[in-house]
Design a protein around this motif. Structure first.
Motif, PDB file in Angstrom:
ATOM      1  N   LYS A  53     -90.677 -13.874 -61.383  1.00 19.19           N
ATOM      2  CA  LYS A  53     -89.848 -13.720 -60.178  1.00 19.19           C
ATOM      3  C   LYS A  53     -88.573 -14.559 -60.299  1.00 19.19           C
ATOM      4  CE  LYS A  53     -93.886 -12.944 -57.329  1.00 19.19           C
ATOM      5  NZ  LYS A  53     -94.846 -13.614 -56.450  1.00 19.19           N
ATOM      6  N   ALA A  54     -88.707 -15.772 -60.819  1.00 23.13           N
ATOM      7  CA  ALA A  54     -87.533 -16.635 -60.996  1.00 23.13           C
ATOM      8  C   ALA A  54     -86.553 -16.031 -61.994  1.00 23.13           C
ATOM      9  CB  ALA A  54     -87.965 -18.027 -61.454  1.00 23.13           C
ATOM     10  N   TYR A  55     -87.037 -15.215 -62.918  1.00 26.46           N
ATOM     11  CA  TYR A  55     -86.188 -14.546 -63.903  1.00 26.46           C
ATOM     12  C   TYR A  55     -85.444 -13.373 -63.265  1.00 26.46           C
ATOM     13  CZ  TYR A  55     -84.909 -12.364 -68.371  1.00 26.46           C
ATOM     14  OH  TYR A  55     -84.229 -11.836 -69.426  1.00 26.46           O
ATOM     15  N   VAL A  56     -86.123 -12.647 -62.386  1.00 21.90           N
ATOM     16  CA  VAL A  56     -85.538 -11.453 -61.777  1.00 21.90           C
ATOM     17  C   VAL A  56     -84.365 -11.816 -60.862  1.00 21.90           C
ATOM     18  CG1 VAL A  56     -86.016  -9.598 -60.118  1.00 21.90           C
ATOM     19  CG2 VAL A  56     -87.584 -10.035 -62.001  1.00 21.90           C
ATOM     20  N   ILE A  57     -84.418 -12.957 -60.206  1.00 16.27           N
ATOM     21  CA  ILE A  57     -83.364 -13.337 -59.252  1.00 16.27           C
ATOM     22  C   ILE A  57     -81.990 -13.405 -59.936  1.00 16.27           C
ATOM     23  CG2 ILE A  57     -82.521 -15.171 -57.718  1.00 16.27           C
ATOM     24  CD1 ILE A  57     -85.562 -15.759 -57.167  1.00 16.27           C
ATOM     25  N   PRO A  58     -81.797 -14.209 -60.982  1.00 11.11           N
ATOM     26  CA  PRO A  58     -80.462 -14.226 -61.596  1.00 11.11           C
ATOM     27  C   PRO A  58     -80.152 -12.948 -62.368  1.00 11.11           C
ATOM     28  CG  PRO A  58     -81.926 -15.680 -62.781  1.00 11.11           C
ATOM     29  CD  PRO A  58     -82.666 -15.220 -61.570  1.00 11.11           C
ATOM     30  N   PHE A  59     -81.198 -12.261 -62.848  1.00  9.67           N
ATOM     31  CA  PHE A  59     -80.981 -11.008 -63.569  1.00  9.67           C
ATOM     32  C   PHE A  59     -80.343  -9.964 -62.655  1.00  9.67           C
ATOM     33  CE2 PHE A  59     -82.710  -6.798 -64.744  1.00  9.67           C
ATOM     34  CZ  PHE A  59     -82.025  -6.626 -65.933  1.00  9.67           C
ATOM     35  N   VAL A  60     -80.914  -9.769 -61.478  1.00 10.02           N
ATOM     36  CA  VAL A  60     -80.379  -8.784 -60.536  1.00 10.02           C
ATOM     37  C   VAL A  60     -79.013  -9.235 -60.020  1.00 10.02           C
ATOM     38  CG1 VAL A  60     -80.772  -7.676 -58.298  1.00 10.02           C
ATOM     39  CG2 VAL A  60     -82.648  -7.918 -59.923  1.00 10.02           C
ATOM     40  N   ARG A  61     -78.870 -10.515 -59.775  1.00 14.77           N
ATOM     41  CA  ARG A  61     -77.572 -11.043 -59.338  1.00 14.77           C
ATOM     42  C   ARG A  61     -76.499 -10.745 -60.386  1.00 14.77           C
ATOM     43  NH1 ARG A  61     -77.688 -17.073 -59.760  1.00 14.77           N
ATOM     44  NH2 ARG A  61     -77.111 -16.561 -61.867  1.00 14.77           N
ATOM     45  N   VAL A 118     -84.463 -14.253 -50.218  1.00 15.64           N
ATOM     46  CA  VAL A 118     -84.832 -12.909 -49.748  1.00 15.64           C
ATOM     47  C   VAL A 118     -83.765 -12.373 -48.791  1.00 15.64           C
ATOM     48  CG1 VAL A 118     -86.511 -11.630 -48.362  1.00 15.64           C
ATOM     49  CG2 VAL A 118     -87.304 -13.201 -50.126  1.00 15.64           C
ATOM     50  N   SER A 119     -83.268 -13.212 -47.894  1.00 12.21           N
ATOM     51  CA  SER A 119     -82.217 -12.788 -46.959  1.00 12.21           C
ATOM     52  C   SER A 119     -80.940 -12.405 -47.703  1.00 12.21           C
ATOM     53  CB  SER A 119     -81.908 -13.894 -45.958  1.00 12.21           C
ATOM     54  OG  SER A 119     -83.041 -14.215 -45.200  1.00 12.21           O
ATOM     55  N   SER A 120     -80.585 -13.165 -48.710  1.00 15.00           N
ATOM     56  CA  SER A 120     -79.384 -12.852 -49.490  1.00 15.00           C
ATOM     57  C   SER A 120     -79.525 -11.502 -50.180  1.00 15.00           C
ATOM     58  CB  SER A 120     -79.118 -13.943 -50.525  1.00 15.00           C
ATOM     59  OG  SER A 120     -78.875 -15.171 -49.886  1.00 15.00           O
ATOM     60  N   PHE A 121     -80.690 -11.268 -50.780  1.00 13.72           N
ATOM     61  CA  PHE A 121     -80.932  -9.963 -51.403  1.00 13.72           C
ATOM     62  C   PHE A 121     -80.900  -8.854 -50.359  1.00 13.72           C
ATOM     63  CE2 PHE A 121     -82.923 -11.868 -55.308  1.00 13.72           C
ATOM     64  CZ  PHE A 121     -82.082 -11.233 -56.201  1.00 13.72           C
ATOM     65  N   TRP A 145     -67.839  -4.238 -49.764  1.00 10.42           N
ATOM     66  CA  TRP A 145     -67.896  -4.915 -51.065  1.00 10.42           C
ATOM     67  C   TRP A 145     -67.823  -6.425 -50.845  1.00 10.42           C
ATOM     68  CZ3 TRP A 145     -69.149  -3.644 -55.862  1.00 10.42           C
ATOM     69  CH2 TRP A 145     -68.994  -2.346 -56.318  1.00 10.42           C
ATOM     70  N   PHE A 146     -66.875  -6.838 -50.011  1.00 11.52           N
ATOM     71  CA  PHE A 146     -66.684  -8.265 -49.787  1.00 11.52           C
ATOM     72  C   PHE A 146     -67.926  -8.908 -49.169  1.00 11.52           C
ATOM     73  CE2 PHE A 146     -65.232 -11.924 -47.319  1.00 11.52           C
ATOM     74  CZ  PHE A 146     -64.654 -12.667 -48.333  1.00 11.52           C
ATOM     75  N   LEU A 147     -68.556  -8.242 -48.216  1.00 10.62           N
ATOM     76  CA  LEU A 147     -69.774  -8.784 -47.603  1.00 10.62           C
ATOM     77  C   LEU A 147     -70.915  -8.865 -48.620  1.00 10.62           C
ATOM     78  CD1 LEU A 147     -69.562  -6.990 -44.150  1.00 10.62           C
ATOM     79  CD2 LEU A 147     -69.229  -9.436 -44.621  1.00 10.62           C
ATOM     80  N   ALA A 148     -71.018  -7.873 -49.493  1.00 15.23           N
ATOM     81  CA  ALA A 148     -72.031  -7.927 -50.546  1.00 15.23           C
ATOM     82  C   ALA A 148     -71.746  -9.079 -51.508  1.00 15.23           C
ATOM     83  CB  ALA A 148     -72.086  -6.599 -51.304  1.00 15.23           C
ATOM     84  N   ILE A 149     -70.469  -9.346 -51.730  1.00 15.47           N
ATOM     85  CA  ILE A 149     -70.086 -10.474 -52.590  1.00 15.47           C
ATOM     86  C   ILE A 149     -70.507 -11.790 -51.952  1.00 15.47           C
ATOM     87  CG2 ILE A 149     -68.074 -11.763 -53.430  1.00 15.47           C
ATOM     88  CD1 ILE A 149     -66.813  -8.965 -53.965  1.00 15.47           C
ATOM     89  N   CYS A 150     -70.393 -11.892 -50.633  1.00 17.93           N
ATOM     90  CA  CYS A 150     -70.833 -13.112 -49.952  1.00 17.93           C
ATOM     91  C   CYS A 150     -72.322 -13.354 -50.191  1.00 17.93           C
ATOM     92  CB  CYS A 150     -70.542 -13.017 -48.455  1.00 17.93           C
ATOM     93  SG  CYS A 150     -68.783 -13.062 -48.061  1.00 17.93           S
ATOM     94  N   ALA A 151     -73.114 -12.287 -50.149  1.00 19.05           N
ATOM     95  CA  ALA A 151     -74.550 -12.424 -50.430  1.00 19.05           C
ATOM     96  C   ALA A 151     -74.782 -12.829 -51.878  1.00 19.05           C
ATOM     97  CB  ALA A 151     -75.269 -11.112 -50.124  1.00 19.05           C
ATOM     98  N   ALA A 152     -73.994 -12.278 -52.803  1.00 24.99           N
ATOM     99  CA  ALA A 152     -74.144 -12.635 -54.216  1.00 24.99           C
ATOM    100  C   ALA A 152     -73.732 -14.082 -54.478  1.00 24.99           C
ATOM    101  CB  ALA A 152     -73.326 -11.687 -55.090  1.00 24.99           C
ATOM    102  N   VAL A 153     -72.718 -14.558 -53.773  1.00 23.70           N
ATOM    103  CA  VAL A 153     -72.311 -15.967 -53.915  1.00 23.70           C
ATOM    104  C   VAL A 153     -73.445 -16.881 -53.451  1.00 23.70           C
ATOM    105  CG1 VAL A 153     -70.737 -17.726 -53.022  1.00 23.70           C
ATOM    106  CG2 VAL A 153     -69.828 -15.576 -53.870  1.00 23.70           C
TER     107      VAL A 153
END
Length: 194
Positions: A53-61, A118-121, A145-153
């Protein structure tokens, strides 16, 4: 360019290898650990569900960021509302979110790391699905796009913390070798997925 040639010559001269001044730790010292094969380390890493699970988080990001840098310029260029000069300013402004890392960290501490990630995803997914449902390319799409970028940040700030918490310091060096493959894997898979 001359600077590139100078750097290539310098690094070829230095070559990354063991220096004569660096000695291996003595057997029996507190820092000497037996070398394990990468296959053994990888099987131990992926054998633990929480590390997967810890691997999937930065991978998907990272999949998101590679997609962003590939498809957002095409999207913005097709909107034709923003002049090309401001396109660079728009891209640079996305990185400003990292200046708020301290505030993002304090929010993650108040919410709890799991709920924060989880909320960020969740928010990133909602904004990207909403973007896919926008019938025409317009400023609303750029805002999504910008709001999705905020979640990715937010994931940039907190995404590696689960790995750091799960792996003991004595195993962190060898486990990091496996963990850091998320970057290469996401760069290789994103063009195929897109």
């Amino acid at each position: 360019n001359i600077a590139v040639i100078v750097q290539l010559v310098l690094f070829w001269h230095l070559r990354i290898n063991d220096s004569d001044r660096i000695n291996a730790p003595q057997i029996g010292s507190s820092i000497a650990t037996p070398q394990r094969s990468i296959v053994t380390v990888a099987s131990r890493f992926f054998g633990r569900p929480e590390l997967r699970k810890a691997y999937v988080i930065p991978f998907v990001r990272s999949l998101f960021w590679v997609s962003l840098f590939t498809y957002l310029p095409l999207y913005v260029a097709s909107v034709e509302i923003i002049p090309d000069v401001w396109l660079g300013v728009l891209f640079a402004s996305f990185q400003i979110g990292l200046m708020f890392s301290g505030a993002i960290k304090s929010i993650s501490e108040r919410l709890g790391l799991r709920r924060f990630i989880v909320s960020s995803f969740l928010f990133g997914t909602i904004f990207m699905v909403a973007l896919a449902l926008v019938p025409e390319r317009n400023l609303l799409g750029i805002a999504l796009w910008f709001l999705a970028i905020c979640a990715a940040v937010a994931l940039d700030v907190a995404g590696n913390v689960p790995f750091l918490r799960l792996v003991p310091a004595s195993e962190r060096t060898e486990m990091t070798v496996v963990f850091s493959t998320w970057r290469d894997l996401s760069f290789a898979l994103t063009p195929g997925i897109g």
